[in-house]
Design an enzyme around this catalytic site. Structure first.
Site, PDB file in Angstrom:
ATOM      1  N   GLU A   1     -35.370   8.851  82.792  1.00 58.04           N
ATOM      2  CA  GLU A   1     -35.954   7.956  83.806  1.00 58.04           C
ATOM      3  C   GLU A   1     -37.430   8.299  84.002  1.00 58.04           C
ATOM      4  OE1 GLU A   1     -33.834   7.388  87.622  1.00 58.04           O
ATOM      5  OE2 GLU A   1     -35.588   8.342  88.523  1.00 58.04           O
TER       6      GLU A   1
ATOM      7  N   GLY B   1     -38.584  18.062  90.119  1.00 59.40           N
ATOM      8  CA  GLY B   1     -38.484  19.317  90.840  1.00 59.40           C
ATOM      9  C   GLY B   1     -38.591  20.560  89.996  1.00 59.40           C
ATOM     10  N   GLY B   2     -38.550  21.710  90.682  1.00 60.57           N
ATOM     11  CA  GLY B   2     -38.752  22.987  90.034  1.00 60.57           C
ATOM     12  C   GLY B   2     -37.671  23.360  89.048  1.00 60.57           C
ATOM     13  N   MET B   3     -36.393  23.076  89.380  1.00 60.66           N
ATOM     14  CA  MET B   3     -35.310  23.485  88.494  1.00 60.66           C
ATOM     15  C   MET B   3     -35.337  22.761  87.148  1.00 60.66           C
ATOM     16  SD  MET B   3     -32.076  24.184  90.982  1.00 60.66           S
ATOM     17  CE  MET B   3     -32.096  25.574  92.137  1.00 60.66           C
TER      18      MET B   3
ATOM     19  N   VAL C   1     -29.853  17.806  97.455  1.00 60.91           N
ATOM     20  CA  VAL C   1     -30.212  18.395  98.749  1.00 60.91           C
ATOM     21  C   VAL C   1     -29.108  19.346  99.186  1.00 60.91           C
ATOM     22  CG1 VAL C   1     -30.677  17.921 101.186  1.00 60.91           C
ATOM     23  CG2 VAL C   1     -31.622  16.415  99.416  1.00 60.91           C
TER      24      VAL C   1
END
Length: 454
Positions: free
Chosen positions: A253, A230-232, A328
């Site tokens: 991972e 993801g972006g973060m 989420v």
């Protein structure tokens, strides 16, 4: 017989190879960028001949030919080890289901399974002079797949990077039933694969940058890094590449583009790693061509099974381990949901809990769960990601006892060892200001808020 002679004997067309698939079979499609292409299309051409074929794999980065027809679910069922956007569409069509796992245990699932694969088929790099086909950036659990499958079909792709490994990074021609030479498509690029509509993926935003800065300030020289999807996490990687940090290590991972940027900036040496010194260990990789080119024949990289990379004991053995992942949403008890919103499936457990636990056990280690404080739904309504309790039906990925650092654009809090009222107070402090009063009221109703806090 030489390896080349054996190669010629086992070389067939994709259509010929998939004839070994029968109705009722379990068929393994490998993993991520190794998902078959020509073989998938050939199997799709047999749709009318087949019923009740169970196919399994995960991290799909493109649609599958076997599910192009509207009636595909009458013939094939997709069993996913990790869900993504395309697979969620298959769920709505009734032909896809998630297989809940602790990713570190996946190789053992295959070895202990009472329903082994009848056929395994996946893309590989061209055979080397010793008769081995390399899994590319997909070691993951494929060694176990090859050990337990009754038949193995490899689809050779000249564009697949050859990734050096610690173990279980190749399959030998002697284990292979058929060899197919595909059309050599470019390896699917999956930079920042989106986890879901709730904003856990995509390119880095201004919020991501704020969160990233808070985390980077906590990383010491010589730390060992794990970055999630993801972006973060990628924003964190970009800031690390621009920082003064040095002698960083990698044990992760998933290998992502951010690691390439950090390495090329001279920040990664692995010199301080307690195990696998000087090597970057990873279970699988998905990114852009830049990353695949970097992985190819690079002896600094170590492609390893997830039973090794995600093993809590191995993570804990690395000093100053820094684990960075998305979620989420989360609640005031510190429960983390990274897989679903209510009963709506979004992603998978993956190895997040393994790294949360392992990082905390590491000498000087820290695990960070990060998210934006809010998200906007399709109707344009803004919601807080921090909720009083998780939405009914939400899957808990990290329990309240395991959560370490929580980070939003409004700050960072360490919730380890806090009482319920302390934890609620800390979590509310990093919620969006517009939702804090409401969260306090809900905390009071649940008796996890001290009146003296006001």
């Amino acid at each position: 017989m030489s390896f080349l002679e054996e190669y010629k004997q086992k070389l067939v067309s994709a259509d010929e190879a998939v004839k070994i698939v029968k109705s009722g079979d379990w068929v393994d499609y490998g993993w991520c960028t190794g998902t078959p292409d020509a073989l998938d299309k050939a199997l799709a051409r047999r749709t009318d001949e087949l019923k009740d074929v169970n196919v399994r794999g995960g991290i799909l980065l493109k649609p599958l030919a076997i599910f192009e027809r509207e009636d595909a679910g009458e013939h094939f069922t997709w069993n996913s080890w990790h869900m993504g956007g395309y697979e969620r569409k298959l769920i709505k069509r009734g032909c896809s289901f998630y297989s809940p796992i602790r990713y570190s245990e996946l190789p053992r699932y295959y070895r202990d399974s009472t329903t082994p694969d009848d056929v395994a088929m996946f893309q590989v790099a061209p055979m080397d002079s010793h008769g081995y086909f390399n899994f590319g950036p997909n070691a993951s659990h494929l060694g176990a797949v090859c050990e337990t499958s009754k038949k193995i079909i490899v689809e050779v792709n000249e564009n697949m990077p050859r990734c050096h490994g610690g173990s279980e990074a190749n399959v030998h021609i002697s284990q292979v039933s058929y060899i197919v030479e595909g059309d050599n498509p470019a390896i699917v690029e999956g930079s920042n694969p989106p986890i879901g509509e709730l904003g856990a993926g995509g390119p880095a935003t201004e919020v991501d940058q704020k969160v990233a800065q808070l985390i980077v300030d906590q990383i010491p020289n010589g730390a060992c890094l794990q970055l999630g999807i993801g972006g973060m996490p990628n924003a964190v990687g970009s800031l690390i590449a621009e920082s003064d940090l040095k002698d960083l290590g990698v044990h992760t991972e998933m290998y992502v583009d951010a690691f390439v940027d950090i390495a090329k900036a001279g920040k990664i040496t692995g010199a301080k790693k307690n195990i696998d010194r000087y090597r970057q260990a990873y279970g699988f990789g998905a990114g852009t061509k830049k990353m695949y080119d970097y992985l190819d024949e690079n002896p600094e990289l170590m492609s390893a099974p997830v039973s090794y990379t995600n093993d809590i004991k191995n993570i804990a053995a690395l000093d100053n381990f820094i684990s960075i992942n998305n979620c989420v949403d989360l609640d005031l008890f510190g429960q983390i949901s990274s897989e679903s919103s209510g009963t709506k499936h979004i992603s998978g457990a993956g190895g997040q809990l393994d790294f949360v636990l392992g990082a905390y056990m590491s000498n000087g280690g820290k695990s960070f769960i990060c998210c934006s404080s809010t998200f906007t739904d399709k109707q344009g309504v803004v919601h807080s990601r921090i909720r009083p309790t998780l939405v009914e039906g939400s899957v808990v990925t990290d329990t309240r006892a395991n959560t370490h650092y929580i980070v939003t654009e409004y700050g960072m809090v360490n919730v380890k060892g806090l009482s319920t009222w302390q934890k609620a107070e800390a979590i509310i402090s990093v919620a969006h200001p517009d939702f804090r009063d409401e969260l306090i009221k809900e905390a009071e109703k649940m008796h996890i808020w001290r009146r003296s806090n006001k």
